[in-house]
Design an enzyme around this catalytic site. Structure first.
Site, PDB file in Angstrom:
ATOM      1  N   GLU A  61     -28.449 -41.159  60.265  1.00 29.54           N
ATOM      2  CA  GLU A  61     -28.045 -40.709  58.927  1.00 29.54           C
ATOM      3  C   GLU A  61     -26.592 -41.091  58.663  1.00 29.54           C
ATOM      4  O   GLU A  61     -26.238 -41.541  57.573  1.00 29.54           O
ATOM      5  CB  GLU A  61     -28.127 -39.181  58.814  1.00 29.54           C
ATOM      6  CG  GLU A  61     -29.497 -38.592  58.714  1.00 29.54           C
ATOM      7  CD  GLU A  61     -29.394 -37.077  58.692  1.00 29.54           C
ATOM      8  OE1 GLU A  61     -29.983 -36.444  59.571  1.00 29.54           O
ATOM      9  OE2 GLU A  61     -28.697 -36.534  57.811  1.00 29.54           O
ATOM     10  N   ASP A  65     -25.649 -43.594  55.722  1.00 27.57           N
ATOM     11  CA  ASP A  65     -24.769 -43.093  54.674  1.00 27.57           C
ATOM     12  C   ASP A  65     -23.603 -44.063  54.458  1.00 27.57           C
ATOM     13  O   ASP A  65     -23.239 -44.387  53.323  1.00 27.57           O
ATOM     14  CB  ASP A  65     -24.255 -41.705  55.094  1.00 27.57           C
ATOM     15  CG  ASP A  65     -23.124 -41.220  54.222  1.00 27.57           C
ATOM     16  OD1 ASP A  65     -23.409 -40.827  53.084  1.00 27.57           O
ATOM     17  OD2 ASP A  65     -21.962 -41.249  54.661  1.00 27.57           O
ATOM     18  N   ASN A 130     -32.273 -37.226  54.080  1.00 26.92           N
ATOM     19  CA  ASN A 130     -31.829 -37.544  55.437  1.00 26.92           C
ATOM     20  C   ASN A 130     -32.633 -38.706  56.009  1.00 26.92           C
ATOM     21  O   ASN A 130     -32.083 -39.602  56.656  1.00 26.92           O
ATOM     22  CB  ASN A 130     -31.973 -36.326  56.353  1.00 26.92           C
ATOM     23  CG  ASN A 130     -31.025 -35.204  55.958  1.00 26.92           C
ATOM     24  OD1 ASN A 130     -30.064 -35.435  55.220  1.00 26.92           O
ATOM     25  ND2 ASN A 130     -31.282 -33.999  56.424  1.00 26.92           N
ATOM     26  N   GLU A 133     -31.521 -41.987  54.403  1.00 24.90           N
ATOM     27  CA  GLU A 133     -30.279 -42.471  55.020  1.00 24.90           C
ATOM     28  C   GLU A 133     -30.558 -43.075  56.398  1.00 24.90           C
ATOM     29  O   GLU A 133     -30.055 -44.154  56.729  1.00 24.90           O
ATOM     30  CB  GLU A 133     -29.281 -41.321  55.185  1.00 24.90           C
ATOM     31  CG  GLU A 133     -28.642 -40.855  53.896  1.00 24.90           C
ATOM     32  CD  GLU A 133     -27.661 -39.701  54.104  1.00 24.90           C
ATOM     33  OE1 GLU A 133     -26.723 -39.569  53.323  1.00 24.90           O
ATOM     34  OE2 GLU A 133     -27.850 -38.911  55.058  1.00 24.90           O
TER      35      GLU A 133
END
Lengths: 246, 246
Positions: A61, A65, A130, A133
């Site tokens: 994640e 991100d 989540n 990502e």
């Protein structure tokens, strides 16, 4: 790596389908399936590699991100040449908002691919974002930045990033500026005059004053255009103050 | 683009030297010099393109910051397999801290290349970091992610990113954990026992308890190693609490 691959292969229930379903989502065939298996392994599986490091999607994640942020940053940089740093930062945070990422993850039904010991019904809403990502993180590890960029373009930018909508449907900067002046009890005035100079076509210049101070100037082929241009310049000059209003 | 090139060429005082000095800093020849000229144009120059958009390095800071964040994220992801999301985020913010970026910009004497109407002595310290970010942004526009990654590796990661130092010089997780327990008035105990099992070599297992609750287990070829391993696991389990102490 081999170690992780073995651990994941022995734990992944849907080995056959997983590859096919994943390929459909990605639009290309993954090279290192273990990155994607990690991206769909929930912490409740309690998997660890030989060094005792957890194998689940949470670290991916972080990586995904970062990749989302930089791809969206470069897109906005090129698409919104009038926006300054603060404005671009604000637009980006709208694109990569939790709500937006959850929506993206949901649309791709990523939750169907998760391996977990917790029933799917018990996950909160954030699992969708989540997983999205983490998937982006896995794409980066598997194929590098270019593929990541392509995937984000196809799945995020093309269907979701409408610059005008993100800008809050600003159609007239003049009306926005006037609204702000009225709210803040500021006086304002557009001083327009013909200013054709050496041009072949008729031109107009405008000086925009707020509280008796000239804050922006502009010149264009019509009064309306010149006023709008000056308003836009003033808007970007004051944008931190004005944008609180939008 | 041509428009911006003309504006920049006519305003840039050091056209000749600029290319040479820049090439030295970059380690490669720039393809589109106007990106780099923008990266060294201060807002006091008051340059605008035909649409009235400002030409200076501030928007490039936004782009460079995003590229730095993603390159550092991918490096840390691979180098610190034991750190979770929160830990990696924290380490990254140490690397891309304002202080650190200012240091990097200063070392490269980026300020010597700036075109500005303000005397160099009047800039604050942050201009060094801002120029460094803008330079990274310009590299991305000129040559793409790979070159950006190489530049950041050479100028930031190799000379500056010492994982152990970033981790706060954690040499023994056991001592760190004990220190924390003492500070927080928690009882702790390492319950070590021989646990060779089917292995050829002698092995030890340890159960680490804090406040009478087993918080981590580990197994290794010596008592000391097993204790350290269990401490490390407990450290990462409690890291948000413990790291406030470091």
């Amino acid at each position: 790596m081999k170690n992780i691959r073995n651990i994941l292969n022995s734990r992944f229930k849907r080995n056959g389908n997983f590859f096919m379903e994943l390929t459909k989502i990605l639009g290309f065939k993954p090279k290192h399936i273990e990155f994607f298996k990690t991206a769909f392994t929930h912490r409740s599986m309690n998997l660890r590699d030989g060094e005792g490091n957890a194998i689940n999607y949470e670290r991916l994640e972080f990586l995904g991100d970062a990749m989302l942020s930089s791809v969206i940053a470069s897109h906005l940089y090129q698409e919104v040449p009038s926006g300054d740093e603060g404005y671009l930062t604000k637009m980006r945070s709208k694109v990569v908002s939790r709500e937006h990422l959850n929506e993206l993850g949901k649309e791709l039904n990523l939750i169907d691919l998760v391996e977990s010991k917790i029933p799917a019904g018990q996950f909160g809403d954030n699992i969708h974002g989540n997983l999205f990502e983490a998937l982006v993180g896995a794409i980066f590890l598997d194929r590098g930045y270019k593929y990541c960029e392509k995937f984000i373009f196809k799945r995020v930018i093309l269907p979701k990033v409408d610059i005008e909508k993100l800008e809050g449907k600003v159609i007239s900067y003049k009306s926005l500026l006037i609204e702000w002046c009225q709210k803040e009890k500021k006086t304002f005035g557009y001083n327009v005059y013909e200013d054709t100079g050496n041009d072949d076509v008729r031109h107009f210049s405008v000086k925009l004053s707020i509280d008796q101070k000239i804050v922006a100037k502009a010149r264009a082929t019509s009064k309306k255009k010149a006023e709008e241009k000056a308003s836009k310049r003033a808007f970007f000059a004051f944008q931190n103050k004005i944008s609180k209003m939008i």
